[in-house]
Design a protein around this motif. Structure first.
Motif, short mmCIF file in Angstrom:
data_model
loop_
_atom_site.label_atom_id
_atom_site.label_comp_id
_atom_site.label_asym_id
_atom_site.label_seq_id
_atom_site.Cartn_x
_atom_site.Cartn_y
_atom_site.Cartn_z
N ASP A 45 49.61 46.27 37.61
CA ASP A 45 48.19 46.26 37.96
C ASP A 45 47.70 44.82 38.11
N PRO A 46 48.13 44.12 39.16
CA PRO A 46 47.75 42.71 39.32
C PRO A 46 46.26 42.51 39.60
N GLN A 47 45.55 43.55 40.03
CA GLN A 47 44.14 43.42 40.38
C GLN A 47 43.20 43.67 39.20
N GLN A 48 43.76 43.95 38.03
CA GLN A 48 42.91 44.26 36.88
C GLN A 48 41.90 43.14 36.56
N PRO A 49 42.32 41.86 36.52
CA PRO A 49 41.34 40.80 36.24
C PRO A 49 40.25 40.69 37.31
N VAL A 50 40.61 40.98 38.57
CA VAL A 50 39.63 40.91 39.65
C VAL A 50 38.57 41.98 39.47
N ARG A 51 39.00 43.20 39.13
CA ARG A 51 38.04 44.27 38.90
C ARG A 51 37.14 43.96 37.71
N GLN A 52 37.73 43.42 36.65
CA GLN A 52 36.92 43.08 35.48
C GLN A 52 35.89 42.01 35.82
N GLU A 53 36.32 40.98 36.53
CA GLU A 53 35.39 39.90 36.88
C GLU A 53 34.26 40.43 37.76
N THR A 54 34.57 41.35 38.64
CA THR A 54 33.53 41.96 39.48
C THR A 54 32.53 42.71 38.61
N TYR A 55 33.02 43.45 37.64
CA TYR A 55 32.12 44.20 36.76
C TYR A 55 31.28 43.26 35.90
N LEU A 56 31.88 42.18 35.40
CA LEU A 56 31.12 41.22 34.60
C LEU A 56 30.01 40.58 35.43
N ARG A 57 30.29 40.32 36.70
CA ARG A 57 29.23 39.82 37.59
C ARG A 57 28.12 40.86 37.72
N ALA A 58 28.51 42.12 37.85
CA ALA A 58 27.52 43.18 38.02
C ALA A 58 26.60 43.28 36.81
N ILE A 59 27.16 43.32 35.61
CA ILE A 59 26.29 43.46 34.44
C ILE A 59 25.50 42.18 34.16
N SER A 60 25.99 41.05 34.69
CA SER A 60 25.23 39.79 34.54
C SER A 60 23.95 39.78 35.37
N THR A 61 23.82 40.72 36.31
CA THR A 61 22.57 40.81 37.07
C THR A 61 21.46 41.47 36.25
N LEU A 62 21.80 42.05 35.11
CA LEU A 62 20.81 42.70 34.25
C LEU A 62 20.21 41.66 33.31
N PRO A 63 18.91 41.41 33.39
CA PRO A 63 18.31 40.28 32.65
C PRO A 63 18.46 40.35 31.14
N ILE A 64 18.50 41.54 30.56
CA ILE A 64 18.56 41.61 29.09
C ILE A 64 19.98 41.73 28.56
N VAL A 65 20.98 41.67 29.45
CA VAL A 65 22.38 41.77 29.02
C VAL A 65 22.99 40.38 28.90
N LEU A 90 25.79 45.25 45.11
CA LEU A 90 24.80 44.45 44.39
C LEU A 90 24.82 43.03 44.94
N HIS A 91 23.85 42.23 44.51
CA HIS A 91 23.81 40.82 44.91
C HIS A 91 23.49 39.95 43.70
N ASP A 92 24.11 38.78 43.66
CA ASP A 92 23.76 37.77 42.67
C ASP A 92 23.73 36.41 43.36
N ALA A 93 23.63 35.34 42.59
CA ALA A 93 23.54 34.00 43.17
C ALA A 93 24.79 33.62 43.96
N GLN A 94 25.92 34.25 43.63
CA GLN A 94 27.17 33.95 44.34
C GLN A 94 27.31 34.73 45.64
N GLY A 95 26.52 35.80 45.79
CA GLY A 95 26.63 36.59 47.00
C GLY A 95 26.68 38.09 46.73
N VAL A 96 27.51 38.77 47.49
CA VAL A 96 27.59 40.23 47.42
C VAL A 96 28.59 40.65 46.34
N ILE A 97 28.25 41.70 45.61
CA ILE A 97 29.15 42.29 44.61
C ILE A 97 29.43 43.72 45.06
N ASN A 98 30.68 44.01 45.40
CA ASN A 98 31.07 45.35 45.84
C ASN A 98 31.77 46.09 44.72
#
Length: 212
Positions: free
Chosen positions: A61-81, A199-207
């Motif tokens: 599963d070489p893509q596991q870190p990529v998926r995790q980083e994507t999810y961490l970006r997603a939850i970082s868009t939540l102001p209280i998280v 989703l979107h953050d300062a880095q761009g699009v989050i798919n």
């Protein structure tokens, strides 16, 4: 008389949540704030802390870190998280085979990977913020009995209300007598608390990762 909803901090053991409620489900793209508000509609949720560690790629599963980083970006868009990191340790250990071959070795060397720090970090933040009087109610998303002692201290010594949102099928018998309430995290609620696919953050699009 004006009534105020109790100030509430939520402490999430990320791996306990994942392995208890999300693994092998289509609900990994989870909006943590939506989940907390669904289960705590009468609470004023002021902070959600997510305790995790960065995973490494594996041959299967070489893509596991990529998926995790994507999810961490997603939850970082939540102001209280906020995200608090532990770490992984990998080492080789000898393990006994359940069904060793005739005439062969009873043992085999395996690579054991352990997530370290998240439970300690969660306990430290829970106790510290209780001492600072940063909440009326603490809610722990975990079923890990290693958190029993900090939960007991926060309730008995600091007189705070502590509840659990349990991601597992059965609740910890050790924790149950020492909390004020418990709610089981159910698949129907997880389904209703998903992020949009884009989703979107300062880095761009989050798919949303493929397969999630």
């Amino acid at each position: 008389m004006v009534r105020h909803n109790p100030g509430t901090n939520v402490y999430i053991d990320g791996f306990n949540l994942y392995f208890g409620a999300l693994r092998k489900t289509p609900y990994k793209w989870l909006d943590l704030e939506a989940l907390c508000r669904a289960y705590l509609p009468k609470n004023d949720i002021t902070a959600i802390k997510y305790f995790t560690a960065k995973v490494s790629s594996r041959p299967n599963d070489p893509q596991q870190p990529v998926r995790q980083e994507t999810y961490l970006r997603a939850i970082s868009t939540l102001p209280i998280v906020s995200i608090i990191y532990g770490h992984y340790l990998s080492h080789t250990v000898s393990a006994r085979l359940a069904n060793p071959p005739a005439g062969g070795s009873l043992y085999v060397d395996i690579i054991k990977t352990e997530e370290k720090g998240s439970d300690v970090n969660l306990a430290a933040h829970l106790l510290h913020e209780a001492h600072l009087n940063k909440f009326d109610i603490a809610v722990v998303i975990s079923n890990d009995s290693d958190l029993l002692e900090p939960i007991k201290l926060v309730r008995t010594e600091l007189r705070k209300i502590v509840g659990v949102l349990n991601p597992h099928k059965k609740a910890s018998c050790a924790i149950l007598p020492h909390i004020d309430f418990i709610k089981k995290i159910r698949a129907g609620v997880l389904a209703e608390c998903q992020f949009p696919d884009v989703l979107h953050d300062a880095q761009g699009v989050i798919n949303k990762p493929a397969g999630w």
